[in-house]
Design a protein around this motif. Structure first.
Motif, PDB file in Angstrom:
ATOM      1  N   ARG A  45      -4.307  37.496 -60.566  1.00 33.15           N
ATOM      2  CA  ARG A  45      -5.646  37.240 -61.264  1.00 33.15           C
ATOM      3  C   ARG A  45      -4.979  37.550 -62.925  1.00 33.15           C
ATOM      4  O   ARG A  45      -4.068  38.199 -63.159  1.00 33.15           O
ATOM      5  CB  ARG A  45      -6.497  38.188 -60.996  1.00 33.15           C
ATOM      6  N   ALA A  46      -5.657  37.215 -64.010  1.00 36.01           N
ATOM      7  CA  ALA A  46      -5.550  37.491 -65.257  1.00 36.01           C
ATOM      8  C   ALA A  46      -5.983  38.979 -65.517  1.00 36.01           C
ATOM      9  O   ALA A  46      -6.891  39.611 -65.104  1.00 36.01           O
ATOM     10  CB  ALA A  46      -6.398  36.476 -66.076  1.00 36.01           C
ATOM     11  N   LYS A  47      -5.160  39.486 -66.547  1.00 37.27           N
ATOM     12  CA  LYS A  47      -5.478  40.627 -67.264  1.00 37.27           C
ATOM     13  C   LYS A  47      -7.008  40.719 -67.733  1.00 37.27           C
ATOM     14  O   LYS A  47      -7.649  41.486 -67.380  1.00 37.27           O
ATOM     15  CB  LYS A  47      -4.536  41.326 -68.173  1.00 37.27           C
ATOM     16  N   PHE A  48      -7.247  39.607 -68.489  1.00 39.54           N
ATOM     17  CA  PHE A  48      -8.701  39.108 -68.804  1.00 39.54           C
ATOM     18  C   PHE A  48      -8.597  37.838 -68.993  1.00 39.54           C
ATOM     19  O   PHE A  48      -7.559  37.017 -68.965  1.00 39.54           O
ATOM     20  CB  PHE A  48      -8.911  39.954 -70.170  1.00 39.54           C
ATOM     21  N   SER A  49      -9.588  36.967 -68.916  1.00 38.98           N
ATOM     22  CA  SER A  49      -9.739  35.456 -68.820  1.00 38.98           C
ATOM     23  C   SER A  49      -9.240  35.161 -67.585  1.00 38.98           C
ATOM     24  O   SER A  49      -9.461  35.663 -66.644  1.00 38.98           O
ATOM     25  CB  SER A  49      -8.924  34.828 -70.203  1.00 38.98           C
ATOM     26  N   PRO A  97      -5.620  47.801 -66.209  1.00 35.75           N
ATOM     27  CA  PRO A  97      -6.561  47.088 -65.353  1.00 35.75           C
ATOM     28  C   PRO A  97      -6.556  45.536 -65.579  1.00 35.75           C
ATOM     29  O   PRO A  97      -6.074  45.171 -66.724  1.00 35.75           O
ATOM     30  CB  PRO A  97      -7.938  47.556 -65.715  1.00 35.75           C
ATOM     31  N   GLN A  98      -6.559  44.883 -64.380  1.00 36.05           N
ATOM     32  CA  GLN A  98      -6.494  43.294 -64.371  1.00 36.05           C
ATOM     33  C   GLN A  98      -7.927  42.810 -64.047  1.00 36.05           C
ATOM     34  O   GLN A  98      -8.346  42.903 -62.936  1.00 36.05           O
ATOM     35  CB  GLN A  98      -5.560  42.786 -63.310  1.00 36.05           C
ATOM     36  N   ILE A  99      -8.775  42.606 -64.985  1.00 32.67           N
ATOM     37  CA  ILE A  99     -10.364  42.109 -64.822  1.00 32.67           C
ATOM     38  C   ILE A  99     -10.581  40.618 -64.913  1.00 32.67           C
ATOM     39  O   ILE A  99     -11.765  40.317 -64.894  1.00 32.67           O
ATOM     40  CB  ILE A  99     -11.121  43.017 -65.789  1.00 32.67           C
ATOM     41  N   GLY A 100      -9.596  39.843 -64.894  1.00 35.77           N
ATOM     42  CA  GLY A 100      -9.869  38.554 -65.130  1.00 35.77           C
ATOM     43  C   GLY A 100      -9.775  37.722 -63.614  1.00 35.77           C
ATOM     44  O   GLY A 100     -10.117  38.562 -62.713  1.00 35.77           O
ATOM     45  N   ASN A 101      -9.538  36.499 -63.707  1.00 34.58           N
ATOM     46  CA  ASN A 101      -9.801  35.954 -62.029  1.00 34.58           C
ATOM     47  C   ASN A 101      -8.653  34.695 -62.262  1.00 34.58           C
ATOM     48  O   ASN A 101      -7.513  34.693 -63.155  1.00 34.58           O
ATOM     49  CB  ASN A 101     -10.994  35.314 -61.929  1.00 34.58           C
ATOM     50  N   VAL A 102      -8.853  33.798 -61.151  1.00 38.56           N
ATOM     51  CA  VAL A 102      -7.698  32.882 -61.022  1.00 38.56           C
ATOM     52  C   VAL A 102      -8.741  31.448 -60.788  1.00 38.56           C
ATOM     53  O   VAL A 102      -9.732  31.515 -60.003  1.00 38.56           O
ATOM     54  CB  VAL A 102      -6.858  32.985 -59.759  1.00 38.56           C
TER      55      VAL A 102
END
Length: 331
Positions: free
Chosen positions: A222-226, A201-206
């Motif tokens: 998008r980031a995986k996290f962060s 899952p990729q739950i971060g953002n840009v």
């Protein structure tokens, strides 16, 4: 039709006007194709040979180039012909497409979205839940901005662009056609039974800074996290890939078909040539340059220029190419 006299153009450029022309200038053109109502440019000595046969009534040249005017043909000498050309192109730049209404009736805007003053939104756009558009944002037809995204003032987004949820976009940005911001990063691992792949899952953002320009069909995942981060003033060409969790400093340049793998870090002012590829978890420090077509597999020092595949110091690589050519000639 917009026209300028040579004196009016020189007033804007603040150059040294040599000679004169009575022609009304209707636009810029390259030397070989110019007509008598065109102004052209010479930024390098190698193009000087085209001036004698050119029909251009005027030319802007670097001040270190020796050139003489002729009958009804003028010369403007400036410090940097390329920057002067940018000013002239701006003079003759046609107006953008017209919006008959500020917000087209076919647009779908969620009730919770906040739309700043002066925004223009074209046909068939979608603006999702809790989206915030700053003042004077322009969304051309068929743009999608998904939930909780924030877009700063005076940003222009061209048709076909998709901005996924929770992205943060700065002010005065330009996204050209079919840009993808915030799609899932590319993350998979073999399953425990070895019979397939498990999607991570990729739950971060840009997060994209101010004054960023991104060319057509480019992707920022998008980031995986962060967050995946593109710093202020970065300029990204067409067909560029920026993978999850990469971080770009300020005023970086990426030419077409280049790409950053996951978790790459660029310092300020890094230049990536066309079709260059950067391995994951690599750091390219401020002011470094990666030559076109290169493959970077390790960190690059600040201010260094690397070239080749795998990339190494450009001088060393050029020496190797010369040695290889000489060797091949002897065979």
């Amino acid at each position: 039709m917009t026209t300028y006299t040579i004196s009016e153009i020189n007033t804007i450029l603040k150059g040294e006007l040599i000679g004169n022309t009575t022609e009304k200038i209707t636009g810029p053109e390259q030397l070989q194709s110019a007509k008598s109502n065109h102004i052209s440019f010479i930024g390098s000595q190698k193009y000087l040979k085209y001036w004698a046969d050119s029909k251009a009534c005027a030319v802007v040249v670097n001040d270190n180039i020796k050139i003489e005017p002729s009958d009804n043909r003028a010369i403007i000498k400036v410090k940097n012909a390329d920057l002067a050309m940018a000013k002239i192109l701006e003079l003759f730049n046609p107006p953008p497409p017209v919006f008959d209404t500020d917000i087209h009736p076919t647009t779908v805007i969620h009730d919770t979205a906040k739309i700043g003053s002066g925004c223009k939104i074209g046909p068939n756009c979608y603006v999702g839940k809790d989206v915030e558009l700053g003042n004077n944002v322009i969304l051309y037809p068929n743009v999608c901005v998904f939930d909780e995204t924030i877009i700063g003032d005076n940003t222009v987004i061209w048709s076909g662009t998709v901005i996924r949820e929770r992205c943060i976009i700065g002010s005065h940005c330009i996204f050209h056609t079919n840009v993808s911001i915030g799609a899932d990063g590319f993350g998979y691992r073999p399953s425990d039974d070895g019979r397939g792949l498990v999607k991570i899952p990729q739950i971060g953002n840009v997060i994209i800074g101010h004054y960023v320009e991104i060319g057509a069909n480019s992707c920022v995942d998008r980031a995986k996290f962060s967050s995946t981060i593109v710093g202020d003033g970065c300029k990204i060409d067409n067909l560029v890939q920026i993978a999850h969790n990469s971080i770009m400093g300020r005023s970086c340049i990426m030419a077409g078909h280049s790409g950053l793998a996951g978790s790459v870090t660029l310092g300020d002012g890094v230049i990536i040539g066309g079709s260059a590829s950067i391995k994951d978890h690599t750091t390219i420090h401020s002011g470094a340059t990666v030559g076109a077509g290169s493959g970077v597999v390790g960190d690059v020092e600040a201010g260094k220029t690397v070239l080749g595949y795998p990339a190494q110091d450009a001088r060393d690589m050029l020496k190797q190419w010369v040695a290889m050519r000489q060797f091949m000639k002897k065979q």
